[in-house]
Design a protein around this motif. Structure first.
Motif, PDB file in Angstrom:
ATOM      1  N   MET A 161      27.304  46.943  36.623  1.00 50.87           N
ATOM      2  CA  MET A 161      28.307  45.887  36.738  1.00 50.87           C
ATOM      3  C   MET A 161      29.707  46.494  36.560  1.00 50.87           C
ATOM      4  O   MET A 161      29.927  47.326  35.704  1.00 50.87           O
ATOM      5  N   ARG A 162      30.635  46.045  37.377  1.00 50.53           N
ATOM      6  CA  ARG A 162      32.009  46.537  37.318  1.00 50.53           C
ATOM      7  C   ARG A 162      32.862  45.652  36.406  1.00 50.53           C
ATOM      8  O   ARG A 162      32.664  44.446  36.340  1.00 50.53           O
ATOM      9  N   THR A 163      33.839  46.275  35.772  1.00 47.17           N
ATOM     10  CA  THR A 163      34.810  45.552  34.955  1.00 47.17           C
ATOM     11  C   THR A 163      36.004  45.209  35.840  1.00 47.17           C
ATOM     12  O   THR A 163      36.506  46.065  36.565  1.00 47.17           O
ATOM     13  N   ILE A 164      36.444  43.961  35.757  1.00 48.06           N
ATOM     14  CA  ILE A 164      37.603  43.529  36.540  1.00 48.06           C
ATOM     15  C   ILE A 164      38.780  43.323  35.599  1.00 48.06           C
ATOM     16  O   ILE A 164      38.680  42.598  34.616  1.00 48.06           O
ATOM     17  N   ILE A 165      39.886  43.998  35.924  1.00 47.60           N
ATOM     18  CA  ILE A 165      41.118  43.883  35.151  1.00 47.60           C
ATOM     19  C   ILE A 165      42.133  43.168  36.039  1.00 47.60           C
ATOM     20  O   ILE A 165      42.318  43.532  37.195  1.00 47.60           O
ATOM     21  N   ARG A 166      42.782  42.161  35.473  1.00 51.77           N
ATOM     22  CA  ARG A 166      43.720  41.345  36.242  1.00 51.77           C
ATOM     23  C   ARG A 166      45.150  41.647  35.820  1.00 51.77           C
ATOM     24  O   ARG A 166      45.459  41.626  34.634  1.00 51.77           O
ATOM     25  N   SER A 167      46.021  41.889  36.798  1.00 51.61           N
ATOM     26  CA  SER A 167      47.442  42.065  36.487  1.00 51.61           C
ATOM     27  C   SER A 167      48.078  40.685  36.320  1.00 51.61           C
ATOM     28  O   SER A 167      47.530  39.662  36.753  1.00 51.61           O
ATOM     29  N   ILE A 168      49.239  40.664  35.712  1.00 46.83           N
ATOM     30  CA  ILE A 168      49.985  39.413  35.547  1.00 46.83           C
ATOM     31  C   ILE A 168      50.301  38.812  36.918  1.00 46.83           C
ATOM     32  O   ILE A 168      50.192  37.605  37.121  1.00 46.83           O
ATOM     33  N   GLU A 169      50.663  39.672  37.871  1.00 47.07           N
ATOM     34  CA  GLU A 169      51.006  39.210  39.219  1.00 47.07           C
ATOM     35  C   GLU A 169      49.795  38.578  39.908  1.00 47.07           C
ATOM     36  O   GLU A 169      49.929  37.567  40.610  1.00 47.07           O
ATOM     37  N   PHE A 170      48.608  39.159  39.689  1.00 48.17           N
ATOM     38  CA  PHE A 170      47.412  38.542  40.262  1.00 48.17           C
ATOM     39  C   PHE A 170      47.176  37.175  39.639  1.00 48.17           C
ATOM     40  O   PHE A 170      46.874  36.209  40.340  1.00 48.17           O
ATOM     41  N   ASP A 171      47.306  37.087  38.316  1.00 49.87           N
ATOM     42  CA  ASP A 171      47.099  35.801  37.642  1.00 49.87           C
ATOM     43  C   ASP A 171      48.078  34.737  38.130  1.00 49.87           C
ATOM     44  O   ASP A 171      47.705  33.574  38.283  1.00 49.87           O
ATOM     45  N   GLU A 172      49.324  35.142  38.384  1.00 50.06           N
ATOM     46  CA  GLU A 172      50.301  34.190  38.917  1.00 50.06           C
ATOM     47  C   GLU A 172      49.866  33.690  40.290  1.00 50.06           C
ATOM     48  O   GLU A 172      49.953  32.492  40.593  1.00 50.06           O
ATOM     49  N   PHE A 173      49.395  34.600  41.139  1.00 51.93           N
ATOM     50  CA  PHE A 173      48.889  34.226  42.456  1.00 51.93           C
ATOM     51  C   PHE A 173      47.699  33.283  42.305  1.00 51.93           C
ATOM     52  O   PHE A 173      47.647  32.207  42.917  1.00 51.93           O
ATOM     53  N   TYR A 174      46.755  33.658  41.473  1.00 49.91           N
ATOM     54  CA  TYR A 174      45.527  32.865  41.266  1.00 49.91           C
ATOM     55  C   TYR A 174      45.856  31.462  40.767  1.00 49.91           C
ATOM     56  O   TYR A 174      45.323  30.471  41.272  1.00 49.91           O
ATOM     57  N   ASN A 175      46.747  31.370  39.794  1.00 52.16           N
ATOM     58  CA  ASN A 175      47.098  30.067  39.215  1.00 52.16           C
ATOM     59  C   ASN A 175      47.862  29.174  40.190  1.00 52.16           C
ATOM     60  O   ASN A 175      47.888  27.961  40.012  1.00 52.16           O
ATOM     61  N   SER A 176      48.461  29.767  41.221  1.00 47.03           N
ATOM     62  CA  SER A 176      49.203  28.972  42.208  1.00 47.03           C
ATOM     63  C   SER A 176      48.279  28.373  43.275  1.00 47.03           C
ATOM     64  O   SER A 176      48.714  27.534  44.061  1.00 47.03           O
ATOM     65  N   LEU A 177      47.013  28.787  43.282  1.00 39.70           N
ATOM     66  CA  LEU A 177      46.081  28.335  44.316  1.00 39.70           C
ATOM     67  C   LEU A 177      45.490  26.971  43.976  1.00 39.70           C
ATOM     68  O   LEU A 177      45.323  26.635  42.802  1.00 39.70           O
ATOM     69  N   PRO A 178      45.130  26.192  45.027  1.00 32.86           N
ATOM     70  CA  PRO A 178      44.401  24.943  44.778  1.00 32.86           C
ATOM     71  C   PRO A 178      43.047  25.253  44.124  1.00 32.86           C
ATOM     72  O   PRO A 178      42.504  26.354  44.276  1.00 32.86           O
ATOM     73  N   VAL A 179      42.497  24.301  43.413  1.00 31.31           N
ATOM     74  CA  VAL A 179      41.251  24.509  42.661  1.00 31.31           C
ATOM     75  C   VAL A 179      40.108  24.979  43.556  1.00 31.31           C
ATOM     76  O   VAL A 179      39.360  25.889  43.186  1.00 31.31           O
ATOM     77  N   ASN A 180      39.970  24.414  44.753  1.00 30.37           N
ATOM     78  CA  ASN A 180      38.863  24.830  45.626  1.00 30.37           C
ATOM     79  C   ASN A 180      39.005  26.291  46.045  1.00 30.37           C
ATOM     80  O   ASN A 180      38.016  27.013  46.164  1.00 30.37           O
ATOM     81  N   VAL A 181      40.237  26.754  46.232  1.00 31.97           N
ATOM     82  CA  VAL A 181      40.465  28.151  46.594  1.00 31.97           C
ATOM     83  C   VAL A 181      40.242  29.049  45.367  1.00 31.97           C
ATOM     84  O   VAL A 181      39.661  30.124  45.484  1.00 31.97           O
ATOM     85  N   GLN A 182      40.661  28.591  44.193  1.00 26.76           N
ATOM     86  CA  GLN A 182      40.398  29.337  42.960  1.00 26.76           C
ATOM     87  C   GLN A 182      38.893  29.552  42.782  1.00 26.76           C
ATOM     88  O   GLN A 182      38.457  30.638  42.408  1.00 26.76           O
TER      89      GLN A 182
END
Length: 109
Positions: free
Chosen positions: A1-22
């Motif tokens: 299993m791989r470890t996923i590390i999220r940058s702040i910029e990725f989190d900002e992108f992710y949080n801006s998405l509609p729930v179905n896209v998230q």
């Protein structure tokens, strides 16, 4: 299993998405974390860069997440660093987003 590390910029992108896209993004992240061999429709190495793209299709739109790994080969990678994401509109988007990904990576090192 791989470890996923999220940058702040990725989190900002992710949080801006509609729930179905998230939900779809989270589903694809689970795949790349747990599946050793991933189809190139989902993960692809970007030519002449150190980055990979994760392609997420929702309806007739594509979201692209740029990331880097801790190994030469995706199959052997143990860590994935999610850098940034964007909605793919044209091939021109890539140059700008790759530059942004490089800046994020440089700031983390």
């Amino acid at each position: 299993m791989r470890t996923i590390i999220r940058s702040i910029e990725f989190d900002e992108f992710y949080n801006s998405l509609p729930v179905n896209v998230q939900n779809k993004v989270q589903y694809t992240l689970n795949i790349i974390a747990e599946v050793k061999f991933v189809h190139t429709k989902l993960v692809k190495k970007l030519v002449d860069t150190d980055f990979y793209e994760l392609r997420i299709s929702v309806g007739n739109e594509y979201r692209v997440v740029l990331f880097t790994i801790d190994h030469e080969s995706f199959v052997e990678a143990q860590q994935i660093l999610l850098l940034n994401g964007f909605m793919k509109k044209s091939a021109k988007d890539y140059k700008k987003e790759i530059k942004k990904a490089q800046q994020i990576l440089n700031s983390l090192q």
